[in-house]
Write an enzyme that holds these catalytic residues in place. Sequence first.
Site, short mmCIF file in Angstrom:
data_model
loop_
_atom_site.label_atom_id
_atom_site.label_comp_id
_atom_site.label_asym_id
_atom_site.label_seq_id
_atom_site.Cartn_x
_atom_site.Cartn_y
_atom_site.Cartn_z
N PHE A 135 0.90 -1.28 -0.09
CA PHE A 135 -0.01 0.05 0.04
C PHE A 135 0.75 1.23 -0.01
O PHE A 135 0.56 2.26 0.33
CB PHE A 135 -1.11 -0.22 1.01
CG PHE A 135 -1.83 -1.48 1.31
CD1 PHE A 135 -2.18 -2.00 0.56
CD2 PHE A 135 -1.64 -1.97 2.61
CE1 PHE A 135 -3.06 -3.36 0.47
CE2 PHE A 135 -2.19 -3.26 2.81
CZ PHE A 135 -2.78 -3.73 1.71
N CYS A 136 2.08 1.24 -0.73
CA CYS A 136 2.77 2.37 -0.56
C CYS A 136 3.20 2.74 0.64
O CYS A 136 3.25 4.12 0.99
CB CYS A 136 2.29 3.47 -1.61
SG CYS A 136 1.94 2.95 -3.33
N ALA A 137 3.39 1.99 1.60
CA ALA A 137 3.69 2.55 3.15
C ALA A 137 4.63 1.38 3.64
O ALA A 137 4.23 0.63 4.60
CB ALA A 137 2.14 2.72 3.88
#
Length: 435
Positions: free
Chosen positions: A381-383
Amino acid sequence: MSVSADAACRNADTAAADTTAVLPVLGADVRVPLATGGEIEYAALDYAASAPALRRVWEDIAAYAPYYGSVHRGAGYLSQLSTDLFEESRATVAEFLGCRPDDQVVFTRSTTDSLNLLAAVLPADTRVYVFETEHHAALLPWRGHDTTYLDAPPTPRHAVAVLDEALHAAPKGPKLVCVTGASNVTGELWPVEELAAAAHRHGARIVLDAAQLAPHRPVDIAELDVDWVAFSGHKLYAPFGAGVLAGRADWLRAAEPYLAGGGASRKVSRRPDGGVEVEWQTSAARHEAGSPNVIGAYAIAAACRALTEAGFERLVEREQRLIARLRAGLAEVPGIRVLSLFGDDAPRVGVLSFVVAGWNSSQFAAALSAEHGIGVRDGLFCAHPLLRVLLGAEEDGPGECGSSSLDAIRVSFGVGTPDEHIDRFLGAVRQLVRG
Ligand code: PLP
């Protein structure tokens, strides 16, 4: 003549097939093929990535489309109309965000673009403070500055204390804190008001990444006392390529334009030495060089109007009911671990990530799609740093925003989600885990 929301050919009969969604969205009656044969109504449970367009947004855009014209650069009637609509959209967004009289609303491409714009206008020697838990859009733009990456806090109270301590130890000079309003992984709310108070106590400014907050909760820039807010149209039911950076004008005005070009400049002349002299705009146009995305801006304004008219109180009340239903349902399935930083009691929006014992997350998500017509997201999740904290795992070489064996499944929803989609999701999870 004006193209107002009222003039649009709105028709209650065109509302989507579901009966429990609060606001109708496009695609509510789309059917998709199943690998097991036949087809089923698509259950879009990936709102946190991109939410479907509100029907109201679509209708407002359709009503305006024949009158589309250039913005800020045409003498014709439609150019003037489009310019008016663009500037009215700016005013609508300012009202939606509770902006202070001196704030500027800059239309950008997205939250990522907004935060990169802010990073580009920071005064020299600005120190930046950001938690490692942020989405990459809020974590990475500051790399050209002296940036302190704060460890993931176990509670909102710790978050405030950790920031307070870091800022207390900071040398004099400009400082910026960047914080999310709602996590794109856990859906948990961050203590924005308290973090803003801590920032201001130490003479720092704060930007709120409201990409996941604005679609779910009212965001009032003056009430929260944050200096800037960034969000994306495509997560706010307005998927037409625009985003927003709103807030303090001084740093925006003092900096070089984000993009150099027409619209950002007020006067351009040749210098005696043969060079070119530019007088830049001091309004939001300074950072909006090129032909503005009037459709995108108008779509965001339409979404702001629709959400305001629906009333956040009602939206939040219903969302909380669905969150409780989802969490209670998942709690009954053996082997499911819901990811959380702040614990079960933390206030949250309709975004939830989990892992399933014995399952690869991407295979689980693929099965939800292929066998049940349910669209969720899997991956990091781009985290990435946050996922590593939540999963208690080491580096596993994932692709950017992609999936790997170290990953999770995310389910997210919003105003267009009928109760039935949550129930179908829970039924599908139970079936896959049992199977
Ligand atoms: N911030 C958060 C919390 C997000 O969830 C996202 C996107 O998922 C972003 C920023 C970046 O938004 P965009 O991709 O629209 O630039």
